[in-house]
Design an enzyme around this catalytic site. Structure first.
Site, PDB file in Angstrom:
ATOM      1  N   ASN A 166      89.199  20.670  47.402  1.00 20.75           N
ATOM      2  CA  ASN A 166      90.174  20.232  48.416  1.00 20.75           C
ATOM      3  C   ASN A 166      89.970  18.773  48.831  1.00 20.75           C
ATOM      4  OD1 ASN A 166      91.769  22.466  48.572  1.00 20.75           O
ATOM      5  ND2 ASN A 166      90.604  23.443  50.223  1.00 20.75           N
TER       6      ASN A 166
ATOM      7  N   HIS B 234      85.311  28.596  48.485  1.00 20.48           N
ATOM      8  CA  HIS B 234      84.685  27.390  47.935  1.00 20.48           C
ATOM      9  C   HIS B 234      85.610  26.173  47.871  1.00 20.48           C
ATOM     10  CE1 HIS B 234      81.386  30.093  46.860  1.00 20.48           C
ATOM     11  NE2 HIS B 234      82.332  30.912  46.484  1.00 20.48           N
ATOM     12  N   CYS B 235      86.614  26.106  48.749  1.00 17.83           N
ATOM     13  CA  CYS B 235      87.511  24.927  48.864  1.00 17.83           C
ATOM     14  C   CYS B 235      88.190  24.568  47.551  1.00 17.83           C
ATOM     15  CB  CYS B 235      86.744  23.703  49.374  1.00 17.83           C
ATOM     16  SG  CYS B 235      85.856  23.955  50.886  1.00 17.83           S
ATOM     17  N   THR B 236      88.441  25.550  46.685  1.00 15.73           N
ATOM     18  CA  THR B 236      89.040  25.198  45.406  1.00 15.73           C
ATOM     19  C   THR B 236      90.001  26.292  44.940  1.00 15.73           C
ATOM     20  OG1 THR B 236      88.541  24.505  43.133  1.00 15.73           O
ATOM     21  CG2 THR B 236      86.920  25.960  44.161  1.00 15.73           C
TER      22      THR B 236
END
Ligand SMILES: Cc1ncc(COP(=O)(O)O)c(C=O)c1O
Length: 382
Positions: A101, A340-342
């Site tokens: 992100n 995991h911000c993805t």
């Protein structure tokens, strides 16, 4: 700290080498003044800390001029400076589905506010890109290729040199997000055609939190993210044109960078090649152990293939957060669970509705630590 098996190095490395803590203490005592803002001896000591940190980083990444390295507070700041500082209205960008992100959100922000266009190149379930697909995405407006060196969910490693060659052939700049590779995979910015390299100080480089940086090739001009005091050209209303001052406004984290310098020196001593090998072996051991447990599915590249020292997995009929909670409370093992911000990488792996548990190793991780997590997961699943 009670005994803890720390397997969350992909988020931030811990513990830091004793040399890092000693360097920070020394800097606090002897270089605690404001660098570049005064000529008294402690201000000069502080400036020296920053210069020597840049110099160590330049050695690690084969950067010719240390002043082409801007010190930031983390990878996110470096990526924001690179993306917002480089792109203009109407530009086209190529990125991939494994982006974090910290890349995707600035790109999406510029899409909304500046009308840039972005193509996210797909990755397969192991997190690998197809170079032909990358090449097909270029058009005459492509100015930037942004690419994570290694996926923070899958551990896959992208062919940066080849992507850099494509970017150069089509007249675009390559920005590499080295959050999961700096210090753990060899990086040579010239050989790999990297125009900009964003990296954390607090993960593989073993420095404290609040440190990171951006290498900017000499021919790339960015709009500064911040405007303010630099200690240089004080009468000018414009941000100075000299590097690194142009991109470093305000009092820096001198103490943190002293720690980062010591961390980078440790990495230079051990070498990224050896660190990669150590972490790869532990990841293989973990994959072998987990793959024999009922209901566990491992994400990312298969056994024997290149990958960084992280292993993400899901457990049938068990929520990722619940598993991480039990690992912490019952076994004293620290891992990360969730998304995991993805989000696009989760879509590629088919885990967009489940999230995943990620166990990531570091320099101090031992085979015994890996046995412990494998044994704990086997017990939880039985
Ligand atoms: C691939 C990737 N990019 C960017 C970041 C952001 O790094 P930082 O926390 O240093 O801003 C992370 C953090 O985990 C990451 O894994």
């Amino acid at each position: 700290m009670d005994s803890i098996i720390y397997l969350d190095h992909a988020a931030t490395s811990w513990p830091k080498p004793p040399e890092v803590m000693e360097a920070m203490k020394l800097a606090m005592d002897e270089a605690g003044a404001n660098p570049g803002r005064g000529s008294h001896r402690m201000a000069v000591n502080a400036s020296r800390v920053l210069f020597n940190t840049r110099r160590a980083l330049a050695q690690l990444f084969a950067v010719h001029n240390p002043n082409d390295i801007v010190l930031t507070s983390n990878t996110t700041e470096a990526l924001n400076l690179a993306i917002k500082g480089y792109l203009n209205e109407g530009d086209h960008v190529i990125a991939t589905m494994i982006e974090h992100n910290s890349v995707r959100r600035p790109l999406e922000y510029l899409k909304r506010t500046k009308g840039i266009r972005v193509d996210y190149i797909s990755v397969d379930t192991e997190g690998e890109v197809n170079l032909k697909e990358v090449e097909r995405a270029f058009n005459q407006n492509t100015r930037l290729v942004v690419c994570s060196h290694s996926s923070n969910l899958l551990g896959s490693i992208l062919p940066i040199k080849e992507i850099g060659e494509l970017a150069a052939r089509y007249g675009a700049v390559l920005l590499v997000d080295a959050a999961q590779s700096a210090g753990m995979i060899p990086i040579d910015v010239v050989e790999m055609n990297i125009g900009m390299l964003a990296f954390p100080g607090h993960k593989g480089l073993l420095g404290p939190q609040g440190t990171g940086g951006l290498y900017i090739a000499p021919d790339i001009e960015l709009k500064p993210l911040m405007h303010g005091g630099t200690g240089s050209q004080s009468n000018a209303l414009e941000q100075p044109n000299i590097r690194p001052d142009r991109y470093e406004a305000g009092t820096p984290n001198t103490i943190g960078y002293a720690g980062l310098q010591a961390g980078v020196n440790k990495v230079l001593e051990w070498t990224p090649e050896k660190i990669y090998h150590h972490e790869w072996e532990l990841a293989q051991q973990m994959m072998e152990g987990l793959s024999s447990i009922r209901g566990i599915t491992i994400l990312g590249p298969d056994l024997g293939k290149p990958r960084t020292g992280l292993v993400s997995f899901i457990a049938e009929e068990k929520d990722a957060s619940e598993l991480a909670f039990i690992l912490d409370r019952k076994y004293g093992i620290a891992v990360r669970a969730g998304y995991h911000c993805t989000p696009l990488a989760h879509m590629a792996a088919g885990t967009e509705n489940t999230g995943a548990v990620r166990a990531s190793v570091g320099l101090w991780t031992t085979k015994k630590d890996i046995d412990s997590i494998v044994h704990a997961i086997a017990e939880i699943q039985s």
